[in-house]
Scaffold this active site. Structure first.
Site, PDB file in Angstrom:
ATOM      1  N   THR A   1      41.513  31.828  37.525  1.00  0.00           N
ATOM      2  CA  THR A   1      41.876  31.942  36.110  1.00  0.00           C
ATOM      3  C   THR A   1      42.728  30.759  35.673  1.00  0.00           C
ATOM      4  OG1 THR A   1      41.804  34.358  36.276  1.00  0.00           O
ATOM      5  CG2 THR A   1      42.945  33.425  34.382  1.00  0.00           C
TER       6      THR A   1
ATOM      7  N   ASP B   1      32.710  32.801  33.449  1.00  0.00           N
ATOM      8  CA  ASP B   1      33.452  33.286  34.603  1.00  0.00           C
ATOM      9  C   ASP B   1      32.635  34.374  35.308  1.00  0.00           C
ATOM     10  OD1 ASP B   1      35.489  33.566  36.396  1.00  0.00           O
ATOM     11  OD2 ASP B   1      36.797  34.713  35.059  1.00  0.00           O
ATOM     12  N   GLU B   2      32.939  34.617  36.580  1.00  0.00           N
ATOM     13  CA  GLU B   2      32.258  35.650  37.381  1.00  0.00           C
ATOM     14  C   GLU B   2      30.735  35.487  37.313  1.00  0.00           C
ATOM     15  OE1 GLU B   2      34.013  37.322  39.275  1.00  0.00           O
ATOM     16  OE2 GLU B   2      35.980  37.674  38.403  1.00  0.00           O
TER      17      GLU B   2
ATOM     18  N   GLN C   1      31.425  37.932  46.227  1.00  0.00           N
ATOM     19  CA  GLN C   1      32.003  39.010  45.422  1.00  0.00           C
ATOM     20  C   GLN C   1      31.005  39.558  44.400  1.00  0.00           C
ATOM     21  OE1 GLN C   1      36.384  38.573  44.439  1.00  0.00           O
ATOM     22  NE2 GLN C   1      35.932  36.436  44.932  1.00  0.00           N
TER      23      GLN C   1
ATOM     24  N   ARG D   1      41.782  42.550  47.788  1.00  0.00           N
ATOM     25  CA  ARG D   1      42.722  42.951  46.729  1.00  0.00           C
ATOM     26  C   ARG D   1      44.140  43.016  47.290  1.00  0.00           C
ATOM     27  NH1 ARG D   1      40.272  40.884  43.462  1.00  0.00           N
ATOM     28  NH2 ARG D   1      39.031  40.235  45.262  1.00  0.00           N
TER      29      ARG D   1
END
Length: 720
Positions: free
Chosen positions: A34, A217-218, A248, A598
């Site tokens: 980010t 993004d992603e 991911q 995480r």
């Protein structure tokens, strides 16, 4: 420029300062993705790019908000930059160019409940069945329609596979269009038509030339439609910057295709590729375990994460006798963390399925540990909130028949089902939407004079609310509450729960007032869009003094000092429905990788030797992924050593391969049983050992290709 780059590492600087041309940023978890994206946006603007011609697309509203805040903190005019999720961007695009895709720009976005109601009505229309049968069939068809839409396919494609489902789709679409409505999937379908010029009308904006730079993004989670939209938006400049991590990619079930990021260099042979592997989130012990796990996937981009915060504590394994013991042990572990000085908000318990949460909730509650259940009942799903929002939707879209039927007699005003049914039938005859007829915008036969008279006060109410809308969203919400005496009606009709429901309605006023303050000229449609498109992750509040229970999918993008992964067992990881194809196994492995990464400081993996499944206590075995993770510190936890399923001193999965006898050799014709699919017959075998693939025809006629290592088939004797 110096302050933009001062605290970045060399790989981050390379990504931020890349000029024109395609750019792929392979960003592992916790590597500052980010920060890199926002610094890149700031760098582009300071280098002369027009902020109004920059588009940054994220996958959650929370991520978009964070990007706006960080960009504004860098003294960049973030208000001029378009930062939104794919669905929010599509909605805004269609407000401008909806007619180019065949939709009126005043459309309503139907939520999942409304979508289900419309599909049930469509199924009932075609089947003539009762409500229960229609509900069951509609749920099955809904999943198929959504998957086909996100794959960029139409009703005719589904109809070739399943004629009935295809007909339901057409009937459902007809009902949606009659009310000028779209569902979440339609936003992407119609936006792609408007961008590509494939719709029935002329575009007001040439979207292929609207932006000089597009950032996505992603990118590992984009589906076919999102892929086409992104490619079309940068067709002129080829200035497409994508960030993501193939390791991911966890949303295949909703159409995401990891191949989109894996093939980026094929789509753009001149692309620059930057790998971000310095992890600032997790300890070395956690990252090594995660790297050992994900290295077993074949479809990935090779990388190894480097911990920047030291070795930390070993990853721990908690073995419990049954699911109740597991919940108790996890609750005790959470209590111990809090007693040691951690805040409850530092702790997250991750599960594979929402059904696992009940015992965990009970365990935390019994210890007085406050918790939040992410993905539970959202504020926007509460009945009283949906009622008020339905009034707003009807003001915004006078053809919204779903909202009309929801609130035409809420609060009660003497308009019964017979009146609504007569109006519904009249609308079908005339082709005029029921809300429009109710407001006198169409012919009424003499035989319906009584029904028309009953609806007249409601029509006048909606007209008064439309007049209130000019004063802002908050003024309109207050007008709905005051004009309908909604709070008084709740107090009269709801009994003990009235106070909570009234508080929710008042909170809606607060939310609308905040939107008016921050809206910068945005109006009712924009308010309804942002609330309709809110996701589960948007409800997570890191400042709340509570532990968090959430699914692994909902945890994407979040981080916690302490993470517990509950139910690390075969049947959950990999899930029982994901044991028949290599790509499904790899996605399940990626899901566990996301869950593990995480954790910032401590990671606990937990499994139970027995678990209640559909009312039956069944034996469980550890997830085969645990063997791939390698040695961790085992904690006996809730394991009862006198339990018949316990095998003290026996290494179940760490540090060595199981004996060859663990994988029986199967032959065509063998009768077998699978824990999820039930009994079946092997019809073909390819290969040998754990990697062998067997084709099994199950009792319901379905054939599945299964991998022996993961399927855990049990050979059974023939009857007699």
């Amino acid at each position: 420029m110096d302050e933009l780059l001062r605290d970045l590492n060399p790989e981050q600087i390379e990504a931020v300062t890349h000029g024109a041309g395609p750019l792929l940023i392979l960003a592992g978890p916790g590597t500052g993705k980010t920060r890199v994206v926002t610094r890149r946006v700031a760098h582009l603007v300071r280098s002369g790019a027009d902020p109004r011609r920059l588009l940054a697309i994220t996958f959650t509203n929370k991520a978009a908000g964070e990007m706006r805040e960080r960009t504004a903190a860098l003294d960049v005019p973030s208000g001029e930059i378009t930062m939104a999720t794919f669905h929010a961007f599509a909605a805004r695009l269609l407000r401008v160019d909806g007619r180019a895709a065949g939709i009126d720009p005043s459309f309503s976005i139907v939520d999942e409940d409304d979508r289900s109601a419309l599909l049930r009505a469509a199924v009932a229309e075609l089947m003539g069945t009762g409500a229960d049968a229609a509900r069951k069939t509609a749920a099955e068809v809904s999943r198929r329609i959504s998957f086909f839409k996100n794959a960029g396919k139409g009703a005719e494609d589904l109809e070739r596979e399943d004629p009935f489902a295809g007909r339901v789709w057409r009937e459902y679409e007809a009902r949606l269009r009659a009310m000028n409505g779209v569902d979440f999937d339609d936003l992407l379908v119609l936006a792609e038509k408007a961008v590509s010029g494939g719709g029935p009308g002329d575009r007001r904006v040439d979207w292929r030339a609207a932006y000089d730079h597009v950032l996505v993004d992603e990118y590992q989670d984009v589906n076919a439609l999102q892929y086409r939209i992104a490619r079309a938006l940068c067709a002129r400049t080829r200035n497409l910057c994508v960030t993501g991590d193939p390791d991911q990619s966890i949303y295949r079930w909703r159409g995401a295709d990891v191949e989109n990021i894996l093939s980026f260099e094929r789509d753009f042979p001149d692309a620059r590729v930057v790998r971000l592997v310095r992890n600032y989130r997790s300890t070395g012990a956690i990252l090594r375990a995660a790297d050992r796990l994900i290295a077993n996937n074949v479809r990935r981009k090779e990388k190894t994460l480097t911990a920047m915060k030291g070795e930390g504590e070993p990853v721990r394994l908690l073995s419990s006798g049954d699911d109740r013991d597991e919940a108790e042990s996890i609750g005790a572990a959470a209590a111990a963390e809090i007693a040691s000085g951690r805040a409850p908000s530092d702790i997250a318990i991750l599960v594979r399925t929402a059904a696992q949460t009940r015992l965990l909730e009970q365990s935390l509650a019994a210890r007085g540990i406050a918790y939040a259940l992410v993905g539970g009942a959202r504020f926007w799903d509460r009945r009283e909130v949906r009622d008020v929002i339905a009034y707003l939707r009807l003001v915004a879209n006078p053809r919204d028949s779903v909202s009309f039927e929801r609130i035409v007699n809420v609060p009660r005003r003497g308009i019964g089902e017979k009146t609504v049914e007569a109006l519904r039938a009249h609308a079908a005859r005339t082709g005029i939407p029921a809300p429009e007829l109710a407001r006198g915008r169409g012919p009424w036969p003499e035989g319906l004079a009584r029904e028309r008279a009953k609806l007249a006060p409601f029509a006048r109410l909606i007209a008064r609310l439309e007049a209130s809308a000019a004063a802002g969203v908050a003024a309109l919400v207050r007008a709905v509450i005051d004009e309908t005496r909604y709070e008084a009606w709740l107090a009269e009709s709801e009994g003990p729960s009235a106070d909570e429901r009234i508080e929710n309605v008042r909170e809606l006023v607060n939310d609308a007032a905040q939107f008016d303050r921050e809206g910068e000229g945005r109006g009712l449609n924009e308010y309804l869009e942002t609330r309709a498109l809110a996701g589960d992750a948007d409800s997570y509040d890191p400042a709340a003094p509570r532990a968090t229970i959430l699914t692994m999918h909902a945890a994407k993008g979040l981080e916690f000092p302490v993470v517990v992964v509950a139910g690390a067992e075969e049947g959950f990881l990999p899930h029982a429905r994901s044991s028949d194809r290599i790509e499904e196994i790899e996605e399940e492995r990626r899901l566990l990788f996301v869950a593990m990464t995480r954790a910032k400081d401590r990671l606990l993996l937990s499994w139970a030797e027995r678990r209640a499944v559909a009312g039956t206590i069944l034996p469980r075995v550890p997830s085969p992924f645990l063997r791939e993770i390698g040695p961790v510190a085992e904690d006996g936890g809730g394991r009862r050593r006198d339990d018949p399923f316990s095998r003290p001193g026996e290494d179940l999965f760490f540090g060595r391969e199981p004996a060859p006898s663990h994988y029986p050799a199967f032959s065509a014709g063998d009768l077998v049983r699978h824990s999820f699919y039930g009994p079946g017959t092997i019809t073909a075998v390819r290969g040998s050992g754990p990697e062998a693939k067997v084709t099994v025809r199950f009792r319901d006629g379905a054939e599945k290709q299964l991998i022996v290592e993961f399927a855990k088939l049990v050979r059974v004797a023939a009857p007699g």
